[in-house]
Design a protein around this motif. Structure first.
Motif, PDB file in Angstrom:
ATOM      1  N   ILE A 167       0.831  -1.200   0.000  1.00 28.17           N
ATOM      2  CA  ILE A 167       0.000   0.000   0.000  1.00 28.17           C
ATOM      3  C   ILE A 167       0.866   1.251   0.000  1.00 28.17           C
ATOM      4  O   ILE A 167       0.581   2.222  -0.715  1.00 28.17           O
ATOM      5  N   MET A 168       1.954   1.235   0.769  1.00 29.17           N
ATOM      6  CA  MET A 168       2.820   2.404   0.819  1.00 29.17           C
ATOM      7  C   MET A 168       3.469   2.686  -0.529  1.00 29.17           C
ATOM      8  O   MET A 168       3.702   3.847  -0.880  1.00 29.17           O
ATOM      9  N   GLN A 169       3.777   1.645  -1.296  1.00 28.39           N
ATOM     10  CA  GLN A 169       4.329   1.870  -2.623  1.00 28.39           C
ATOM     11  C   GLN A 169       3.366   2.701  -3.469  1.00 28.39           C
ATOM     12  O   GLN A 169       3.772   3.617  -4.194  1.00 28.39           O
ATOM     13  N   ARG A 170       2.079   2.404  -3.376  1.00 35.84           N
ATOM     14  CA  ARG A 170       1.074   3.170  -4.119  1.00 35.84           C
ATOM     15  C   ARG A 170       0.936   4.585  -3.572  1.00 35.84           C
ATOM     16  O   ARG A 170       0.846   5.554  -4.329  1.00 35.84           O
ATOM     17  N   LEU A 171       0.928   4.699  -2.246  1.00 36.06           N
ATOM     18  CA  LEU A 171       0.732   6.016  -1.643  1.00 36.06           C
ATOM     19  C   LEU A 171       1.892   6.953  -1.929  1.00 36.06           C
ATOM     20  O   LEU A 171       1.698   8.149  -2.178  1.00 36.06           O
ATOM     21  N   LEU A 192      11.397  -3.940   4.361  1.00 34.39           N
ATOM     22  CA  LEU A 192      10.856  -5.180   3.815  1.00 34.39           C
ATOM     23  C   LEU A 192      10.989  -5.153   2.305  1.00 34.39           C
ATOM     24  O   LEU A 192      10.487  -4.244   1.638  1.00 34.39           O
ATOM     25  N   ASP A 193      11.700  -6.146   1.754  1.00 36.16           N
ATOM     26  CA  ASP A 193      11.805  -6.272   0.300  1.00 36.16           C
ATOM     27  C   ASP A 193      10.536  -6.938  -0.218  1.00 36.16           C
ATOM     28  O   ASP A 193      10.128  -8.002   0.252  1.00 36.16           O
ATOM     29  N   LEU A 194       9.930  -6.308  -1.195  1.00 36.48           N
ATOM     30  CA  LEU A 194       8.640  -6.786  -1.692  1.00 36.48           C
ATOM     31  C   LEU A 194       8.708  -6.956  -3.199  1.00 36.48           C
ATOM     32  O   LEU A 194       9.169  -6.056  -3.910  1.00 36.48           O
ATOM     33  N   PRO A 195       8.269  -8.100  -3.729  1.00 37.74           N
ATOM     34  CA  PRO A 195       8.217  -8.261  -5.181  1.00 37.74           C
ATOM     35  C   PRO A 195       7.322  -7.200  -5.811  1.00 37.74           C
ATOM     36  O   PRO A 195       6.349  -6.751  -5.201  1.00 37.74           O
ATOM     37  N   GLY A 196       7.633  -6.826  -7.015  1.00 37.42           N
ATOM     38  CA  GLY A 196       6.878  -5.765  -7.670  1.00 37.42           C
ATOM     39  C   GLY A 196       5.461  -6.128  -8.031  1.00 37.42           C
ATOM     40  O   GLY A 196       4.657  -5.247  -8.333  1.00 37.42           O
ATOM     41  N   ASN A 197       5.120  -7.421  -8.020  1.00 38.78           N
ATOM     42  CA  ASN A 197       3.780  -7.832  -8.451  1.00 38.78           C
ATOM     43  C   ASN A 197       2.791  -7.985  -7.300  1.00 38.78           C
ATOM     44  O   ASN A 197       1.678  -8.460  -7.500  1.00 38.78           O
ATOM     45  N   VAL A 198       3.174  -7.591  -6.089  1.00 35.94           N
ATOM     46  CA  VAL A 198       2.264  -7.687  -4.950  1.00 35.94           C
ATOM     47  C   VAL A 198       1.310  -6.486  -4.974  1.00 35.94           C
ATOM     48  O   VAL A 198       1.739  -5.338  -5.044  1.00 35.94           O
ATOM     49  N   ILE A 199       0.017  -6.782  -4.931  1.00 37.00           N
ATOM     50  CA  ILE A 199      -1.007  -5.732  -4.978  1.00 37.00           C
ATOM     51  C   ILE A 199      -1.880  -5.851  -3.736  1.00 37.00           C
ATOM     52  O   ILE A 199      -2.269  -6.950  -3.353  1.00 37.00           O
ATOM     53  N   ALA A 200      -2.184  -4.732  -3.100  1.00 34.85           N
ATOM     54  CA  ALA A 200      -3.033  -4.730  -1.914  1.00 34.85           C
ATOM     55  C   ALA A 200      -4.035  -3.597  -2.017  1.00 34.85           C
ATOM     56  O   ALA A 200      -3.720  -2.502  -2.487  1.00 34.85           O
ATOM     57  N   GLU A 201      -5.255  -3.861  -1.565  1.00 32.24           N
ATOM     58  CA  GLU A 201      -6.306  -2.856  -1.553  1.00 32.24           C
ATOM     59  C   GLU A 201      -6.109  -1.903  -0.383  1.00 32.24           C
ATOM     60  O   GLU A 201      -5.739  -2.318   0.715  1.00 32.24           O
ATOM     61  N   LEU A 202      -6.368  -0.621  -0.613  1.00 34.89           N
ATOM     62  CA  LEU A 202      -6.338   0.330   0.479  1.00 34.89           C
ATOM     63  C   LEU A 202      -7.481   0.031   1.435  1.00 34.89           C
ATOM     64  O   LEU A 202      -8.598  -0.254   0.995  1.00 34.89           O
ATOM     65  N   PRO A 203      -7.241   0.069   2.750  1.00 39.44           N
ATOM     66  CA  PRO A 203      -8.342  -0.063   3.702  1.00 39.44           C
ATOM     67  C   PRO A 203      -9.403   1.001   3.420  1.00 39.44           C
ATOM     68  O   PRO A 203      -9.081   2.105   2.955  1.00 39.44           O
ATOM     69  N   PRO A 204     -10.685   0.699   3.688  1.00 45.68           N
ATOM     70  CA  PRO A 204     -11.771   1.615   3.315  1.00 45.68           C
ATOM     71  C   PRO A 204     -11.604   3.036   3.829  1.00 45.68           C
ATOM     72  O   PRO A 204     -11.843   3.995   3.096  1.00 45.68           O
ATOM     73  N   LEU A 205     -11.180   3.200   5.070  1.00 44.98           N
ATOM     74  CA  LEU A 205     -11.052   4.550   5.615  1.00 44.98           C
ATOM     75  C   LEU A 205      -9.926   5.317   4.943  1.00 44.98           C
ATOM     76  O   LEU A 205     -10.079   6.493   4.589  1.00 44.98           O
TER      77      LEU A 205
END
Length: 252
Positions: A167-171, A192-205
């Motif tokens: 999520i922080m990558q998107r933000l 934390l090293d994260l693969p580039g293909n990991v996608i997460a939804e922003l929490p609703p708030l």
């Protein structure tokens, strides 16, 4: 002014939701009980007042509390608390300052309102409920002529931080702005090293804040009591996103 709205989605019957100011000890305990149910169930949070079935702290008595009530059942289904600059000065600071060093806070021109402890009953998590809550928040912003709204939005950390980093990558790409204020976490998240293909939804708030036009002001802070990563957000009232400003029409 109290707001009443009718909401309906495909999975639920029509509901009559009313926004209100939560005044007095009984109403505060109702808000604290809702917070306890949501935070303990979803985050397994360590909450002050848990033995009473409440989420409570020393800030509650200095905050204004607003909520949304289902008029059919009489249940409180959403709540948030608001701490203005006058009360924060008497307390020695904002709640957010326990987690972040807020460089530039004193230089903000105009009144500041901090929002926190926002929660919505899981059965009522839809745009309609948030819009009703936002309408009452708009009234408060308008009455106090607040120029900035700030606070923390949480990302669950039960997965070890994968979702938070994704999520922080998107933000960082779309919503990072330190022009007015820089928030430095007192307890940064571990790298934390994260693969580039990991996608997460922003929490609703968090998604709701971003849609309104809020910006994040730095990296998140680890909150071990709630087991979440808290992101500091700042919303400048005159930079509200026009598409969503109707929820704040009284404050614009």
């Amino acid at each position: 002014m109290t707001q009443i709205a009718r909401t309906r989605d495909r999975s639920t019957p029509e509901r009559r939701l009313q926004a209100e100011r939560l005044l007095g000890a009984a109403a505060l305990r109702e808000a604290q009980a809702l917070r306890f149910r949501v935070f303990s169930a979803e985050f397994d949070a360590k909450l002050q007042g848990a033995e009473l079935g409440l989420d409570m702290d020393d800030y509650d008595g200095h905050c204004a509390h607003i909520g949304v009530r289902d008029l059919s059942s009489g249940r409180l289904v959403a709540t948030t608390r608001l701490l203005d600059h006058h009360a924060a000065r008497g307390l020695g600071g904002y709640y957010s300052e326990e987690e972040f060093r807020l460089d530039g806070l004193e230089g903000l021109e105009g009144a500041v309102l901090e929002i926190g402890r926002t929660c919505v009953d899981p059965a009522y998590r839809n745009g309609g409920t948030i819009a009703v809550l936002w309408s009452e928040l708009a009234e408060v912003l308008n009455e106090g002529n607040y120029r900035y709204l700030m606070g923390c939005a949480s990302i669950p950390m039960q997965d070890g931080g994968i979702q938070a980093e994704a999520i922080m990558q998107r933000l960082r790409e779309r919503y990072l702005c330190t022009e007015h204020l820089r928030a430095q976490p007192r307890t940064p998240l571990p790298a934390l090293d994260l693969p580039g293909n990991v996608i997460a939804e922003l929490p609703p708030l968090l998604k709701a804040y971003m849609r309104l036009g809020a910006k994040i002001c730095g990296e998140p802070c680890w909150d071990p009591d709630f087991q979440v990563a808290d992101v500091f957000i700042l919303l400048k009232r005159d930079e509200l996103c026009p598409r969503y400003a109707r929820h704040f029409k009284a404050a614009v």
